[in-house]
Design a protein around this motif. Structure first.
Motif: not given
Length: 88
Positions: A20-27, A64-68, A31-37, A42-47
């Motif tokens: 599911q994560i890969l599918s969202r990234i592929a679209r 990584k770009s700044s804190k993202f 994609l910023a990690c915060i969008e997935l979060r 799921i918890t940030p650690a699991t992600l």
């Protein structure tokens, strides 16, 4: 694509959450990690764990770009994987 890499990718994608994560990234182009979060229950650690698995299998690039953190599908690896899968 080597057999080992093919099996590694297959194993990583066997997990429904990683798929599911890969599918969202592929679209998207990126994609910023915060969008997935925000989208996934799921918890940030699991992600972070799932992203590390996808990255170690060679499916995504992370920068990584700044804190993202931004992710991008590695198109060539994905196409090679699908090509190998279609030959089986």
């Amino acid at each position: 694509m080597t057999k080992a890499q093919f099996h590694r990718i297959s194993k990583v994608l066997a997990d429904p959450t990683r798929y599911q994560i890969l599918s969202r990234i592929a679209r998207k182009d990126e994609l910023a990690c915060i969008e997935l979060r925000c989208d996934l229950p799921i918890t940030p650690a699991t992600l972070s764990h799932h992203l590390k698995e996808l990255s170690s299998a060679g499916l995504i690039d992370m920068r990584k770009s700044s804190k993202f953190v931004h992710m991008k599908l590695r198109d060539k690896v994905w196409k090679d994987y699908l090509s190998t899968l279609s030959r089986l």
